[in-house]
Write a protein that holds these residues in place. Sequence first.
Motif, mmCIF file in Angstrom:
data_model
loop_
_atom_site.group_PDB
_atom_site.id
_atom_site.type_symbol
_atom_site.label_atom_id
_atom_site.label_comp_id
_atom_site.label_asym_id
_atom_site.label_seq_id
_atom_site.Cartn_x
_atom_site.Cartn_y
_atom_site.Cartn_z
ATOM 1 N N UNK A 184 74.139 -2.481 77.818
ATOM 2 C CA UNK A 184 72.807 -2.215 78.063
ATOM 3 C C UNK A 184 72.549 -0.563 78.197
ATOM 4 N N UNK A 185 73.481 0.288 78.089
ATOM 5 C CA UNK A 185 73.245 1.636 77.861
ATOM 6 C C UNK A 185 73.669 2.283 76.531
ATOM 7 N N UNK A 186 73.137 3.467 76.231
ATOM 8 C CA UNK A 186 73.384 4.137 74.976
ATOM 9 C C UNK A 186 73.212 5.691 75.239
ATOM 10 N N UNK A 187 73.693 6.471 74.388
ATOM 11 C CA UNK A 187 73.707 7.883 74.303
ATOM 12 C C UNK A 187 72.946 8.372 72.958
ATOM 13 N N UNK A 188 72.018 9.407 73.144
ATOM 14 C CA UNK A 188 71.442 9.819 72.041
ATOM 15 C C UNK A 188 71.798 11.493 71.882
ATOM 16 N N UNK A 189 71.757 11.889 70.737
ATOM 17 C CA UNK A 189 71.927 13.224 70.630
ATOM 18 C C UNK A 189 70.655 13.788 70.351
ATOM 19 N N UNK A 190 69.951 14.403 71.049
ATOM 20 C CA UNK A 190 68.688 14.901 71.010
ATOM 21 C C UNK A 190 68.411 16.518 71.183
ATOM 22 N N UNK A 191 67.737 17.140 70.377
ATOM 23 C CA UNK A 191 67.419 18.450 70.271
ATOM 24 C C UNK A 191 66.032 18.707 70.811
ATOM 25 N N UNK A 192 65.726 19.430 71.675
ATOM 26 C CA UNK A 192 64.127 19.639 72.005
ATOM 27 C C UNK A 192 63.600 20.413 70.867
ATOM 28 N N UNK A 193 62.524 20.133 70.201
ATOM 29 C CA UNK A 193 61.851 20.730 68.989
ATOM 30 C C UNK A 193 60.882 21.628 69.334
ATOM 31 N N UNK A 194 61.214 22.656 69.061
ATOM 32 C CA UNK A 194 59.957 23.739 69.434
ATOM 33 C C UNK A 194 59.575 24.422 68.093
ATOM 34 N N UNK A 195 58.460 25.214 68.004
ATOM 35 C CA UNK A 195 58.067 25.846 66.880
ATOM 36 C C UNK A 195 57.583 27.527 67.470
ATOM 37 N N UNK A 196 58.313 28.341 66.685
ATOM 38 C CA UNK A 196 57.922 29.862 67.255
ATOM 39 C C UNK A 196 56.953 30.309 66.377
ATOM 40 N N UNK A 197 55.501 30.613 66.756
ATOM 41 C CA UNK A 197 54.437 31.156 66.181
ATOM 42 C C UNK A 197 54.463 32.428 66.082
ATOM 43 N N UNK A 198 54.674 33.085 64.838
ATOM 44 C CA UNK A 198 54.535 34.505 64.757
ATOM 45 C C UNK A 198 53.540 35.204 65.075
ATOM 46 N N UNK A 199 52.411 34.522 64.903
ATOM 47 C CA UNK A 199 51.167 35.193 65.368
ATOM 48 C C UNK A 199 50.850 35.457 66.686
ATOM 49 N N UNK A 200 51.489 34.523 67.533
ATOM 50 C CA UNK A 200 51.329 34.474 69.282
ATOM 51 C C UNK A 200 52.474 35.108 69.663
ATOM 52 N N UNK A 201 53.454 35.110 68.883
ATOM 53 C CA UNK A 201 54.838 36.039 69.267
ATOM 54 C C UNK A 201 55.296 35.029 70.603
ATOM 55 N N UNK A 202 55.021 33.444 70.429
ATOM 56 C CA UNK A 202 55.505 32.722 71.361
ATOM 57 C C UNK A 202 55.655 31.444 70.963
ATOM 58 N N UNK A 203 56.233 30.371 71.609
ATOM 59 C CA UNK A 203 56.534 29.075 71.121
ATOM 60 C C UNK A 203 54.871 28.505 71.341
ATOM 61 N N UNK A 204 54.689 27.683 70.160
ATOM 62 C CA UNK A 204 53.292 27.081 70.008
ATOM 63 C C UNK A 204 53.135 25.615 70.968
ATOM 64 N N UNK A 205 52.821 25.515 71.990
ATOM 65 C CA UNK A 205 52.719 24.363 72.682
ATOM 66 C C UNK A 205 52.136 23.100 71.804
ATOM 67 N N UNK A 206 51.141 23.309 71.096
ATOM 68 C CA UNK A 206 50.285 22.417 70.164
ATOM 69 C C UNK A 206 51.437 21.723 69.062
ATOM 70 N N UNK A 207 52.550 22.698 68.721
ATOM 71 C CA UNK A 207 53.420 21.931 67.833
ATOM 72 C C UNK A 207 54.803 21.547 68.579
ATOM 73 N N UNK A 208 55.051 21.047 69.715
ATOM 74 C CA UNK A 208 55.899 20.641 70.213
ATOM 75 C C UNK A 208 56.477 19.429 69.760
ATOM 76 N N UNK A 209 57.768 19.012 69.556
ATOM 77 C CA UNK A 209 58.017 17.610 69.095
ATOM 78 C C UNK A 209 57.785 16.532 70.269
#
Length: 110
Positions: free
Chosen positions: A33-58
């Motif tokens: 009844x238990x399991x483990x997953x290997x998950x990486x938080x997906x983010x996208x760096x927007x060069x125009x905003x010079x920040x992570x784009x919250x609209x393109x988060x996994x």
Amino acid sequence: PGTKVGPGGKEKPHAPRLYSIASSRYGDSYDGNTTSLCVRRATYWCPELQAEDPAKQGICSNFLCDAKPGDKVMMTGPVGASMVLPQDDPNAVHIMVATGTGIAPYRSYW
């Protein structure tokens, strides 16, 4: 988890996401009844905003990364072929190659 809204305003559920399971078929607690997953938080760096784009988060990655220990997550599977090793020789040598699967299958191996 959740839904997305299309360009015409129509809402539809997110499609299932496939992940490699990082637990043996018996689960982390050997109760099935238990399991483990290997998950990486997906983010996208927007060069125009010079920040992570919250609209393109996994969507699913962030949902899983934000989950707390003990939270219930609906899962289904297995999908595709399962890795079942022969049990007649516990000392048999196995050569394993990761071709895009990442480390998840190897975590459950030992």
